[in-house]
Scaffold this motif. Structure first.
Motif, PDB file in Angstrom:
ATOM      1  N   PHE A 152       0.811  -1.221   0.000  1.00 13.21           N
ATOM      2  CA  PHE A 152       0.000   0.000   0.000  1.00 13.21           C
ATOM      3  C   PHE A 152       0.848   1.277   0.000  1.00 13.21           C
ATOM      4  O   PHE A 152       0.293   2.381  -0.003  1.00 13.21           O
ATOM      5  N   SER A 153       2.167   1.144   0.012  1.00 12.46           N
ATOM      6  CA  SER A 153       3.000   2.355   0.046  1.00 12.46           C
ATOM      7  C   SER A 153       2.770   3.268  -1.159  1.00 12.46           C
ATOM      8  O   SER A 153       2.730   4.505  -0.993  1.00 12.46           O
ATOM      9  N   PRO A 154       2.556   2.751  -2.385  1.00 15.11           N
ATOM     10  CA  PRO A 154       2.235   3.669  -3.493  1.00 15.11           C
ATOM     11  C   PRO A 154       0.916   4.406  -3.274  1.00 15.11           C
ATOM     12  O   PRO A 154       0.784   5.570  -3.669  1.00 15.11           O
ATOM     13  N   PHE A 155      -0.050   3.744  -2.632  1.00 13.89           N
ATOM     14  CA  PHE A 155      -1.330   4.381  -2.330  1.00 13.89           C
ATOM     15  C   PHE A 155      -1.146   5.497  -1.306  1.00 13.89           C
ATOM     16  O   PHE A 155      -1.690   6.603  -1.457  1.00 13.89           O
ATOM     17  N   ASP A 156      -0.348   5.225  -0.259  1.00 14.12           N
ATOM     18  CA  ASP A 156      -0.059   6.253   0.747  1.00 14.12           C
ATOM     19  C   ASP A 156       0.603   7.469   0.096  1.00 14.12           C
ATOM     20  O   ASP A 156       0.255   8.615   0.392  1.00 14.12           O
ATOM     21  N   GLN A 157       1.550   7.207  -0.792  1.00 12.16           N
ATOM     22  CA  GLN A 157       2.245   8.304  -1.473  1.00 12.16           C
ATOM     23  C   GLN A 157       1.279   9.103  -2.334  1.00 12.16           C
ATOM     24  O   GLN A 157       1.353  10.336  -2.393  1.00 12.16           O
ATOM     25  N   TYR A 158       0.372   8.403  -3.020  1.00 14.62           N
ATOM     26  CA  TYR A 158      -0.584   9.088  -3.898  1.00 14.62           C
ATOM     27  C   TYR A 158      -1.487  10.018  -3.086  1.00 14.62           C
ATOM     28  O   TYR A 158      -1.727  11.164  -3.482  1.00 14.62           O
ATOM     29  N   LEU A 159      -1.980   9.532  -1.949  1.00 18.44           N
ATOM     30  CA  LEU A 159      -2.825  10.376  -1.106  1.00 18.44           C
ATOM     31  C   LEU A 159      -2.036  11.564  -0.548  1.00 18.44           C
ATOM     32  O   LEU A 159      -2.556  12.675  -0.462  1.00 18.44           O
ATOM     33  N   HIS A 160      -0.796  11.314  -0.175  1.00 17.00           N
ATOM     34  CA  HIS A 160       0.027  12.416   0.326  1.00 17.00           C
ATOM     35  C   HIS A 160       0.196  13.487  -0.742  1.00 17.00           C
ATOM     36  O   HIS A 160       0.054  14.682  -0.474  1.00 17.00           O
ATOM     37  N   ASP A 161       0.505  13.071  -1.962  1.00 17.26           N
ATOM     38  CA  ASP A 161       0.783  14.029  -3.036  1.00 17.26           C
ATOM     39  C   ASP A 161      -0.459  14.776  -3.489  1.00 17.26           C
ATOM     40  O   ASP A 161      -0.380  15.952  -3.875  1.00 17.26           O
ATOM     41  N   ASN A 162      -1.625  14.121  -3.438  1.00 16.16           N
ATOM     42  CA  ASN A 162      -2.812  14.697  -4.054  1.00 16.16           C
ATOM     43  C   ASN A 162      -3.842  15.245  -3.074  1.00 16.16           C
ATOM     44  O   ASN A 162      -4.689  16.054  -3.475  1.00 16.16           O
ATOM     45  N   TYR A 163      -3.790  14.795  -1.805  1.00 17.74           N
ATOM     46  CA  TYR A 163      -4.844  15.218  -0.878  1.00 17.74           C
ATOM     47  C   TYR A 163      -4.341  15.733   0.470  1.00 17.74           C
ATOM     48  O   TYR A 163      -4.911  16.667   1.032  1.00 17.74           O
ATOM     49  N   LEU A 164      -3.306  15.135   0.988  1.00 19.10           N
ATOM     50  CA  LEU A 164      -2.926  15.449   2.367  1.00 19.10           C
ATOM     51  C   LEU A 164      -2.183  16.768   2.502  1.00 19.10           C
ATOM     52  O   LEU A 164      -1.856  17.189   3.615  1.00 19.10           O
ATOM     53  N   GLN A 165      -1.923  17.444   1.369  1.00 14.91           N
ATOM     54  CA  GLN A 165      -1.383  18.798   1.441  1.00 14.91           C
ATOM     55  C   GLN A 165      -2.473  19.792   1.838  1.00 14.91           C
ATOM     56  O   GLN A 165      -2.188  20.922   2.233  1.00 14.91           O
TER      57      GLN A 165
END
Length: 480
Positions: free
Chosen positions: A57-70
């Motif tokens: 799930f690390s790619p999923f975590d990265q995707y959410l960080h880049d696109n939403y968690l900012q």
């Protein structure tokens, strides 16, 4: 294993001795534990499955960080494959706006999980809830601790014949159409709430009569039916596509019969396509919309429901949108195919240079030009160790020109700058690894003597090049 291969850096793999022998040993061990069954083996402490799921799930975590968690109003909690997205809104946001935002987030997440990790979100386990006071907070906690649907004992029940629930027997076409309109009105009324739009099975089945019942189909094309649709504004004033997707074939038939609703759909699509999120859904809707219009034109040209000029006008806007999608998502074959459908002259493959000729011949870019020439020369000679160094120097030169007024920077400064400029986590980690890998190149000095030197193979070189070239293309636009 493929997730580790694509996400772990080469330097890390080398340090941990993650080579072909290690991969074979791990695969053998896992297959031994699973005894031929599919899935992740679960131990008594759940250590194996938890660890492997964290990797997967690390790619999923990265995707959410880049696109939403900012964003300040979005939070994310995950445990193995269960997760919550917390979306905070203030009182000025209407339930309809919130529902639309949630719909876009859910679809974007589903797209990523499906396209990148081959996973689907479980509809049975998914839900939306609102927490706005202490009672709703405790209600949420109670639901989140409830028994999983997979653990519920299901009892077989006799399902009634759907035709008995809402029969068309003895009804004429206008009456059936009128009742269908009432069903659609009820569906559209759900746009005012933040929950997902739903339609029960009997109503869904009843709406099929608009297409499969010959008399109702003909009636739906008549002036009385069209006037009814216009008066009710059933295909105007909606603000997201989940409304249409409830019954897409039926709704596309009804909305394409009138100019106002066609134009409304088209304008909404242009607005939604200002970004490439939920791209597959948008592509599908564009494709189906155009095909439906062409069907209307060629099926009954004398009816003059829509003209070729109207269709060409829609296509022109979609060509521009699809061109952007193809640039942003070069690996999305669906985008390329829909673009080809809209534009018969488009090529499914295209070559575009990274740099403009005049740009390279400017005096301040002489050093960059030399790096590019040396890279190309050593690629053709097969000296991939040397080409690798020139590729990194080329990238470093572009970054320094774009962000540092052409002043020389070290790898740490470049990494931090890319991070502050909003580059994705995966790209920043890759750049950091690129510099580390250069330092283990057998023609470079090493900063990590415990790893030793190892040469750059042809495959490794082109793997790095495939990842760094898109970053160069993005950064070069910033060079003045």
């Amino acid at each position: 294993m493929s997730t580790i291969q694509s996400n772990a850096t080469n330097v890390t793999k080398k340090a941990l001795r993650y080579d072909e022998n290690a991969i074979a040993s791990i695969e053998f061990f896992l297959k031994y534990l699973m005894k031929g069954s599919l899935g992740i083996p679960v131990s008594s402490q759940n250590l194996v499955s938890s660890y492997l799921s964290s990797i997967y799930f690390s790619p999923f975590d990265q995707y959410l960080h880049d696109n939403y968690l900012q964003k300040q109003n979005i939070s994310y909690i995950r445990y193995v494959d269960d997760f919550y997205i917390i979306y905070e809104i203030d009182d000025t946001i209407t339930p309809s706006q919130a529902r639309n935002d949630l719909y876009n987030i859910e679809n974007d997440i589903s797209d990523f999980l499906c396209n990148e990790l081959s996973l689907s979100v479980s509809s049975a386990k998914s839900s939306r809830t609102i927490i706005d006071d202490l009672d709703s907070y405790f209600d949420f906690l109670a639901v989140s601790h409830s028994t999983s649907p997979n653990e519920v004992e299901f009892v077989e029940v006799q399902i009634k014949d759907i035709a008995q629930e809402k029969s068309i027997k003895g009804k004429d076409a206008p009456e059936i159409f009128e009742e269908s309109i009432e069903i659609i009105e009820e569906i559209k009324s759900q746009l005012n709430d933040f929950q997902k739009i739903e339609i029960d099975k009997k109503d869904s089945n009843y709406l099929n009569n608009i297409l499969i019942h010959p008399q109702v189909l003909n009636y739906s094309k008549g002036q009385k039916a069209l006037d009814k649709l216009k008066d009710k504004e059933l295909f105007l004033t909606y603000n997201s596509f989940d409304y249409l997707l409830v019954k897409l074939k039926v709704f596309l038939h009804l909305l394409t019969m009138q100019k106002d609703s066609r134009v409304y759909f088209h304008d909404l699509m242009k607005t939604e396509c200002s970004n490439s999120k939920n791209i597959n859904q948008k592509l599908m809707l564009i494709e189906r919309f155009i095909l439906q219009l062409e069907f209307l034109l060629y099926k009954d040209p004398n009816a003059k429901v829509v003209s070729q000029a109207d269709i060409d006008c829609f296509k022109s806007d979609y060509k521009t949108i699809l061109s952007q999608f193809v640039r942003e998502k070069p690996n999305n074959l669906y985008a390329k195919l829909v673009h080809k459908m809209l534009n018969g002259n488009s090529l499914l493959s295209d070559f575009k240079s990274i740099y403009r000729f005049r740009f390279l011949n400017k005096e301040e870019n002489i050093a960059l030009m030399q790096q590019i020439k040396q890279r190309h020369l050593n690629e053709r000679l097969g000296f991939f160790n040397v080409a690798f160094n020139h590729l990194l120097n080329e990238f470093q030169n572009v970054v320094e020109a774009a962000y540092f007024e052409r002043k020389e920077q070290n790898s740490l400064a470049i990494r931090d700058k890319l991070n502050s400029e909003g580059f994705k986590v995966k790209d920043v980690l890759f750049v950091s690894d690129f510099f580390k890998r250069r330092n283990q190149n057998s023609i470079s000095h090493t900063n990590y003597p415990e790893l030793g030197f190892w040469g750059v193979s042809e495959k490794e070189y082109y793997d790095y090049k495939a990842k760094i070239i898109p970053l160069i293309k993005k950064i070069i636009k910033k060079v003045k």
